[in-house]
Design a protein around this motif. Structure first.
Motif, PDB file in Angstrom:
ATOM      1  N   GLY A  11       0.820  -1.206   0.000  1.00 18.33           N
ATOM      2  CA  GLY A  11       0.000   0.000   0.000  1.00 18.33           C
ATOM      3  C   GLY A  11       0.855   1.258   0.000  1.00 18.33           C
ATOM      4  O   GLY A  11       2.064   1.217  -0.258  1.00 18.33           O
ATOM      5  N   HIS A  12       0.220   2.373   0.323  1.00 21.81           N
ATOM      6  CA  HIS A  12       0.870   3.677   0.290  1.00 21.81           C
ATOM      7  C   HIS A  12       0.836   4.313   1.676  1.00 21.81           C
ATOM      8  O   HIS A  12      -0.173   4.254   2.370  1.00 21.81           O
ATOM      9  N   GLY A  13       1.948   4.940   2.058  1.00 18.13           N
ATOM     10  CA  GLY A  13       1.923   5.830   3.203  1.00 18.13           C
ATOM     11  C   GLY A  13       1.268   7.134   2.788  1.00 18.13           C
ATOM     12  O   GLY A  13       1.081   7.406   1.589  1.00 18.13           O
ATOM     13  N   ALA A  14       0.926   7.965   3.757  1.00 14.73           N
ATOM     14  CA  ALA A  14       0.143   9.160   3.463  1.00 14.73           C
ATOM     15  C   ALA A  14       0.984  10.367   3.054  1.00 14.73           C
ATOM     16  O   ALA A  14       0.429  11.418   2.754  1.00 14.73           O
ATOM     17  N   PHE A  15       2.319  10.223   3.038  1.00 21.12           N
ATOM     18  CA  PHE A  15       3.146  11.343   2.590  1.00 21.12           C
ATOM     19  C   PHE A  15       4.351  10.796   1.835  1.00 21.12           C
ATOM     20  O   PHE A  15       4.195   9.894   1.018  1.00 21.12           O
ATOM     21  N   PHE A  16       5.537  11.298   2.118  1.00 24.82           N
ATOM     22  CA  PHE A  16       6.739  10.922   1.386  1.00 24.82           C
ATOM     23  C   PHE A  16       7.888  10.666   2.356  1.00 24.82           C
ATOM     24  O   PHE A  16       7.917  11.222   3.456  1.00 24.82           O
ATOM     25  N   TYR A  17       8.837   9.822   1.943  1.00 27.40           N
ATOM     26  CA  TYR A  17      10.088   9.658   2.670  1.00 27.40           C
ATOM     27  C   TYR A  17      11.075  10.706   2.152  1.00 27.40           C
ATOM     28  O   TYR A  17      11.247  10.854   0.945  1.00 27.40           O
ATOM     29  N   ASP A  18      11.723  11.422   3.077  1.00 25.44           N
ATOM     30  CA  ASP A  18      12.648  12.489   2.701  1.00 25.44           C
ATOM     31  C   ASP A  18      14.046  12.214   3.244  1.00 25.44           C
ATOM     32  O   ASP A  18      14.198  11.728   4.370  1.00 25.44           O
ATOM     33  N   ASP A  19      15.042  12.552   2.446  1.00 28.91           N
ATOM     34  CA  ASP A  19      16.447  12.407   2.832  1.00 28.91           C
ATOM     35  C   ASP A  19      16.844  13.633   3.664  1.00 28.91           C
ATOM     36  O   ASP A  19      17.161  14.692   3.124  1.00 28.91           O
ATOM     37  N   GLN A  20      16.827  13.468   4.986  1.00 27.97           N
ATOM     38  CA  GLN A  20      17.088  14.602   5.872  1.00 27.97           C
ATOM     39  C   GLN A  20      18.500  15.150   5.689  1.00 27.97           C
ATOM     40  O   GLN A  20      18.707  16.362   5.711  1.00 27.97           O
ATOM     41  N   ALA A  21      19.486  14.272   5.500  1.00 31.77           N
ATOM     42  CA  ALA A  21      20.869  14.724   5.349  1.00 31.77           C
ATOM     43  C   ALA A  21      21.014  15.622   4.124  1.00 31.77           C
ATOM     44  O   ALA A  21      21.707  16.642   4.162  1.00 31.77           O
ATOM     45  N   ALA A  22      20.359  15.254   3.030  1.00 35.65           N
ATOM     46  CA  ALA A  22      20.446  16.067   1.817  1.00 35.65           C
ATOM     47  C   ALA A  22      19.764  17.416   2.005  1.00 35.65           C
ATOM     48  O   ALA A  22      20.260  18.454   1.534  1.00 35.65           O
ATOM     49  N   ILE A  23      18.634  17.423   2.703  1.00 33.01           N
ATOM     50  CA  ILE A  23      17.922  18.686   2.940  1.00 33.01           C
ATOM     51  C   ILE A  23      18.754  19.593   3.840  1.00 33.01           C
ATOM     52  O   ILE A  23      18.876  20.800   3.588  1.00 33.01           O
ATOM     53  N   ARG A  24      19.356  19.017   4.890  1.00 29.11           N
ATOM     54  CA  ARG A  24      20.210  19.814   5.772  1.00 29.11           C
ATOM     55  C   ARG A  24      21.430  20.363   5.041  1.00 29.11           C
ATOM     56  O   ARG A  24      21.956  21.414   5.408  1.00 29.11           O
ATOM     57  N   SER A  25      21.856  19.639   4.024  1.00 25.61           N
ATOM     58  CA  SER A  25      23.054  20.066   3.286  1.00 25.61           C
ATOM     59  C   SER A  25      22.760  21.159   2.271  1.00 25.61           C
ATOM     60  O   SER A  25      23.664  21.606   1.566  1.00 25.61           O
ATOM     61  N   GLY A  26      21.489  21.559   2.176  1.00 25.56           N
ATOM     62  CA  GLY A  26      21.177  22.702   1.333  1.00 25.56           C
ATOM     63  C   GLY A  26      20.379  22.401   0.083  1.00 25.56           C
ATOM     64  O   GLY A  26      20.247  23.277  -0.782  1.00 25.56           O
ATOM     65  N   ALA A  27      19.827  21.193  -0.042  1.00 24.60           N
ATOM     66  CA  ALA A  27      18.999  20.889  -1.214  1.00 24.60           C
ATOM     67  C   ALA A  27      17.829  21.864  -1.286  1.00 24.60           C
ATOM     68  O   ALA A  27      17.166  22.133  -0.288  1.00 24.60           O
ATOM     69  N   THR A  28      17.586  22.394  -2.453  1.00 26.02           N
ATOM     70  CA  THR A  28      16.521  23.388  -2.616  1.00 26.02           C
ATOM     71  C   THR A  28      15.259  22.731  -3.153  1.00 26.02           C
ATOM     72  O   THR A  28      15.309  21.729  -3.872  1.00 26.02           O
ATOM     73  N   GLN A  29      14.115  23.329  -2.808  1.00 22.92           N
ATOM     74  CA  GLN A  29      12.847  22.806  -3.285  1.00 22.92           C
ATOM     75  C   GLN A  29      12.535  23.338  -4.677  1.00 22.92           C
ATOM     76  O   GLN A  29      12.755  24.511  -4.982  1.00 22.92           O
ATOM     77  N   ASP A  30      12.060  22.433  -5.520  1.00 22.19           N
ATOM     78  CA  ASP A  30      11.627  22.764  -6.875  1.00 22.19           C
ATOM     79  C   ASP A  30      10.197  22.275  -6.988  1.00 22.19           C
ATOM     80  O   ASP A  30       9.946  21.109  -7.283  1.00 22.19           O
ATOM     81  N   GLY A  31       9.238  23.175  -6.715  1.00 21.73           N
ATOM     82  CA  GLY A  31       7.863  22.718  -6.594  1.00 21.73           C
ATOM     83  C   GLY A  31       7.731  21.836  -5.372  1.00 21.73           C
ATOM     84  O   GLY A  31       8.120  22.236  -4.272  1.00 21.73           O
ATOM     85  N   PHE A  32       7.252  20.626  -5.562  1.00 24.59           N
ATOM     86  CA  PHE A  32       7.095  19.716  -4.427  1.00 24.59           C
ATOM     87  C   PHE A  32       8.313  18.813  -4.235  1.00 24.59           C
ATOM     88  O   PHE A  32       8.463  18.174  -3.195  1.00 24.59           O
ATOM     89  N   ILE A  33       9.212  18.747  -5.214  1.00 22.33           N
ATOM     90  CA  ILE A  33      10.383  17.881  -5.088  1.00 22.33           C
ATOM     91  C   ILE A  33      11.575  18.697  -4.585  1.00 22.33           C
ATOM     92  O   ILE A  33      11.537  19.926  -4.497  1.00 22.33           O
ATOM     93  N   TYR A  34      12.643  17.974  -4.229  1.00 22.61           N
ATOM     94  CA  TYR A  34      13.903  18.608  -3.863  1.00 22.61           C
ATOM     95  C   TYR A  34      14.907  18.380  -4.977  1.00 22.61           C
ATOM     96  O   TYR A  34      15.055  17.247  -5.473  1.00 22.61           O
ATOM     97  N   ALA A  35      15.612  19.421  -5.372  1.00 25.00           N
ATOM     98  CA  ALA A  35      16.642  19.303  -6.392  1.00 25.00           C
ATOM     99  C   ALA A  35      17.950  18.848  -5.749  1.00 25.00           C
ATOM    100  O   ALA A  35      18.271  19.233  -4.626  1.00 25.00           O
TER     101      ALA A  35
END
Length: 417
Positions: A11-35
């Motif tokens: 089945g599906h979870g109700a949201f998304f799995y996110d890479d916290q290390a990449a986000i902390r390292s400065g990944a920018t949001q492009d719409g709903f995704i992270y670049a």
């Protein structure tokens, strides 16, 4: 009463799995995704659709009871289990767990959990498996004993039938302003989470975050009903430590400053800093707690990262290294351990917040409500998802239905006696 078959349904979870290390390292949001490229092992992109796996227990009377397995949003971060992989979890459940389930008395909850969750190859089962299977076993025991899941927990842990409604905490996701308005209009007990998970959202020296805190308080007064006075709870994902340094004194000073900006409100600050290990987290958080208490601050800190398992929670509570523990249910594993975690917090006079993740499902959220109410925790997360409306209705309605059932049970008992 035995289990005669085990079913699995992806089945599906109700949201998304996110890479916290990449986000902390400065990944920018492009719409709903992270670049950018992922950093945490298992992630093929920074944001991945959350998966779940339902486990169904076919009972002797042909009733099927279900539980859902999944990971949390920031899998593989802060000492947590790795990213959920449906095929791997399905294979392990079929080979190891299903045979154990077929040899159980499903009416005895704690005994059944203890037998099913024995280590395999001297290694603990993935916590996602414990979480989902424990939900199904709790529903099985409730069905067989013709009672609610909450009453099973009360019976197994020798607790009285609960009387107190548990405050509900909603999380905003990135749609902060819109979702804060929703929370205020719905009269949510604890708000707004805020998802302060990047330097952009925290700001230089925390200025962006502090402006948001003031805006939430002002907005609450502007559009909230008369007498509405929620707890303000902000999750900063370690950004106080990342931005101003890892000195407990400086972190405590910052938290005091935040609380002083919104007089009259109780302020919770979740995950103010990540000190890199459980031991370091306990030592430094205990110092922050001590400083805040000595100052008589209206702020409380909440631990999340580095406090995952039941044993972690025992260590933090015993050391008074937090005001409030987020008992992050998929990270704790078995719901029996969530119940134990709440009771450990109570024994140590530390707040118990039964949380979880936006990546969960309706089934896992509903089962969590019963454990939370039975153990009389201090607050619980509206889950799953990040949309406020759905999560608040799922958790709030389940709690309302539960108390209607318990009230009838109490009234019936009184009339018989």
């Amino acid at each position: 009463m035995q289990i005669k078959d085990v079913l699995l349904a992806p089945g599906h979870g109700a949201f998304f799995y996110d890479d916290q290390a990449a986000i902390r390292s400065g990944a920018t949001q492009d719409g709903f995704i992270y670049a950018g490229k992922p950093i945490t092992p298992g992630f093929t992109s920074i944001r991945i659709q959350a998966a779940s796996l339902s486990v169904g227990l076919v009972l002797a009377d042909d009733t099927v009871v279900w539980g859902d397995m999944m990971s949390v949003q920031y899998s593989g971060a802060g000492g947590r289990d790795a990213l959920f992989e449906t095929d791997q979890i399905s294979d392990l459940t079929s080979r190891v767990v299903a045979p154990r389930l077929l040899d159980l008395n499903a009416s005895l909850y704690l005994d059944a959990c203890a037998k099913v969750f024995e280590p395999t190859g001297h290694k603990r089962l993935p916590l996602a498996i414990e979480y989902g299977v424990s939900q199904a076993l709790l529903r099985a025991a409730a069905h067989l004993q013709r009672t609610t899941m909450a009453e099973i927990i009360c019976s197994e842990f020798n607790l009285p039938l609960p009387m107190r409604r548990i405050p509900i905490y909603c999380q905003s996701g990135d749609a902060r302003e819109t979702n804060v308005d929703k929370m205020i209009l719905k009269g949510v007990d604890v708000l707004p989470h805020g998802l302060i998970n990047s330097r952009q959202k925290f700001g230089v020296d925390g200025q962006t975050f502090m402006e948001f805190v003031k805006w939430v308080a002002t907005r609450t007064r502007q559009i909230g009903r008369p007498g509405y006075h929620p707890v303000l709870h902000f999750d900063v994902y370690g950004w106080i430590g990342l931005e101003i340094g890892l000195q407990p004194q400086r972190i405590a000073d910052f938290i005091c400053k935040v609380a002083e900006m919104v007089p009259g409100f109780r302020v919770n600050i979740e995950s103010p800093a990540d000190f890199g290990s459980t031991e370091a987290q306990i030592d430094n958080y205990a110092q922050i707690v001590s400083i805040l208490d000595q100052r008589g601050s209206g702020a409380r800190i909440v631990v999340d990262e580095r406090c995952n398992t039941l044993e972690d929670i025992r260590l933090f509570a015993g050391a008074k290294a937090t005001h409030l523990v987020q008992i992050k249910t998929p990270d704790v594993g078995s719901l029996a351990d969530t119940a134990r975690a709440v009771l450990i917090c109570k024994e140590n006079r530390v707040g118990a917040y039964v949380g979880g993740s936006c990546t969960e499902t309706d089934l896992s959220a509903q089962a969590t409500v019963h454990v939370t109410v039975a153990t009389q925790a201090d607050m619980m997360l509206a889950k799953p998802g990040m949309g406020v409306d759905e999560a608040f209705s799922i958790v709030g309605n389940e709690q309302s239905r539960l108390f209607a059932t318990l009230d009838r049970r109490r009234n019936h008992t009184d009339s018989v006696s």
